[in-house]
Structures are given as C-alpha cells and as structure tokens.
Design an enzyme around this catalytic site. Sequence first.
Site: not given
Length: 402
Positions: A147, A210, A212, A236, A262, A339, A402
Amino acid sequence: MRIVDARVIVTCPGRNFVTLKIVTDEGVTGVGDATLNGRELAVAAYLTEHVVPLLVGRDPARIEDTWQYLYKGAYWRRGPVTMSAIAAVDTALWDIKGKVAGLPVYQLLGGRCREGVTVYGHANAETTDEVLVEIARYVDLGYRAVRVQTGVPGLAKTYGVSGDRMFYEPADAAIPTEAAWSTEKYLTHVPNVFAKVRAEFGPGLKLLHDVHHRLTPIEAGRLGKALEPFALTWMEDPVPAELQEGFRLLRQHTTTPIAVGEVFNTIWDCQQLITEQLIDYIRTTVVHAGGISHLRRIYDLAALYHVRSGSHGATDLSPVCMAAALHVDLSIPNFGLQEYMRHTPETDEVFPHAYTFDRGYLDPGDAPGLGVDIDEELAGQYPYRPASLPVNRLEDGTMHSW
C-alpha cells in the site's frame, strides 16, 4: 466442559489492546481480541459489565448458540462496541474448540484452500522519492503487495504517513490532534505518485492506495479513472460508506477495483455493496465484525458475487486478531489479500504467537486453536494510556471525514 471464568485484559505495549481470556473447568483457555481503536475502554466495560456475567456456566462448545445469544439476546444490536465484544467471545471459543480437538482452527473451518496468505505492507513517506525507497524496502523483505501513501504538497500532515515507517500508529494523543485537508491538492498529487511507482517497479508488484473515506463519489470516480493506467489492485475506502448508493455512481466512472468495509460491523452493513457488485474486496475483520463465525458469513455471501476478502490488519488489531484472520484467510475460497502491519517487539512479547512471515506470505502455523496467547504478567507491566485518532478539517476550518 463449562466456562468458569472470563477475564478482560487491557494492556498498552506500544498501543492499547483489549483481550478476553475465557477459562474452562478443565483448564482449557481461549483468547479473543476486543480492541476498538480510540474506544478501547468502552468495549472493555461492555464485556466486563454485560457479557462476562453471561458466560460463566455456559458450554464453550456451543459457539453458534452463544453468538446468537449475545446478539439476539440484547435489544440494542450491532454497532462497533457490541460487535467487538461478541467477536472476542466468539474468537476465544473457536480457540478453545481447536485446542480440545487438537487441531488448528483453519482445519475446523474446512482446511487449507492455499499454501499461504498473501499480505501487503504499508510503504509511506512524505515525498514521492522517499516512498520509492520505502517500497523497495518492502520488496526486499519479500512482500508481493504494497500500500502506497505519501504526503500531499501544501498540507502539513497527511493520513497514512508516519514517523516510524514500519510500526505506523495513527492514534497520537490523548485529545485528538487536528490536521488540514485539501481534496484538490490530493487529487492532483496522487496520480503522479503512482506514475513514478509503476515506472520504478514495473507491472508485477501489487499496488494499493487508501483514500480513507475522504472523497465524494464523483471525486472518487475522477481519482479512480486517473489511476487506471497504473493497474491498482484496489482503491480503498474512496467515499464514506453510509451512503452506499454513492458506490453506484462511482462504479460508472472507473474500473479501478474498490475495497471497503473495515468500519463495518455486520453482514447487513455490506449486503447491498456485495449483492449489487459495487465493490471488489470486502475488508471486514474478525474483531469488528462479530468474530470468526460472522466473518465467515460475510465472506460466504461475497463469494457468490465475485467479491474477495481483504481483511483489515492494522496495528490496532492485536496478534490475537491477526492469528484469527489468518485461519479464516487460509480456509475460504474467495481470499484476496490480508493487510499486515507489523507489531512492535513489545507487542509480540506480550502476545506470543505461532504465525510466521515468509516471502510475502503469512501462515498461522499448526498449533491447536489459534496458536496465540497473552502473557498476562507481562501485559500488566504496560498500563492503558489514553490515545485518540486525529481529526480532519478543510483549510477553511470545516470538519471533514477522518
């Protein structure tokens, strides 16, 4: 055999972990991870005050019945606190069942579907040139998937970039720190990073990124489109997953594979995304999605719709959770990636484990049960320390995901 004791252990060997240890009248014990990053004490209290009293006297072999008892028996269902507590119980019971049977848990789940579990590491750095060095370090360690996260020019701090490259931990203060975010600067920067990464490492290395949850569907579509030439294994958490219809719009604009989940806690959180084939990888994990039993339900549903697993495995999941994840990973037909953020030596000492890393693969080992335990005496030397995840604001001060 009956449960005679269940202990909730909170320890901080570098970061906070919550572990449940179940003890039977025949001396067989099992462990389960109950860590919820930044909200650890909420789960510890839920276990101590509401779950542990229900366990004493129960038959540890009745795993499914216990899961249903804890889930359906509570009027207030779902949510990360409840499901992390249930996960700890479920995982510990699978550990006990494996020890009683004299078999590793993956054998109880149907045996091996592969020789090893392909894992990915986190290459992160402030600049593109620095991240190329970090990627090379992971390749040298044998990783087949990485990643990639970098700082964004013009932003003082960026998620995914840490001072300690190998042991990344985003929870950095008792009271959340604040960082500024610019979607425009981010969208301009990231495609240039991956252009250089592919040019340096060629087509063989699996690359991930990612986002996020920080983009709108149309912004994520733009990013996914820009990343298509670099053949990412996945992008992601491109958008906040509360509005799952947004993934339909995203799907219309890019063929870059999408991974999400997740922060999901149940099969109902991801049912629409899976059955409508709006994602390619589901990232639910043992501890936050109700344990081994419920995670298998999610992955079995996903297998029907060409969705593969990609379990979360950050440092906020203890070696107990990592071991449990590996047993599931090894036994399901639709495994994708796992991961693997390495724990600190202090954490590994508190949680002795049988799983091993070799040439880009993890293997859970063949010890009965999960093959992991907690050294309670050593854990007691690392008391809980308040630690919160940071928060994000736009450059004008507006709160952002976040």
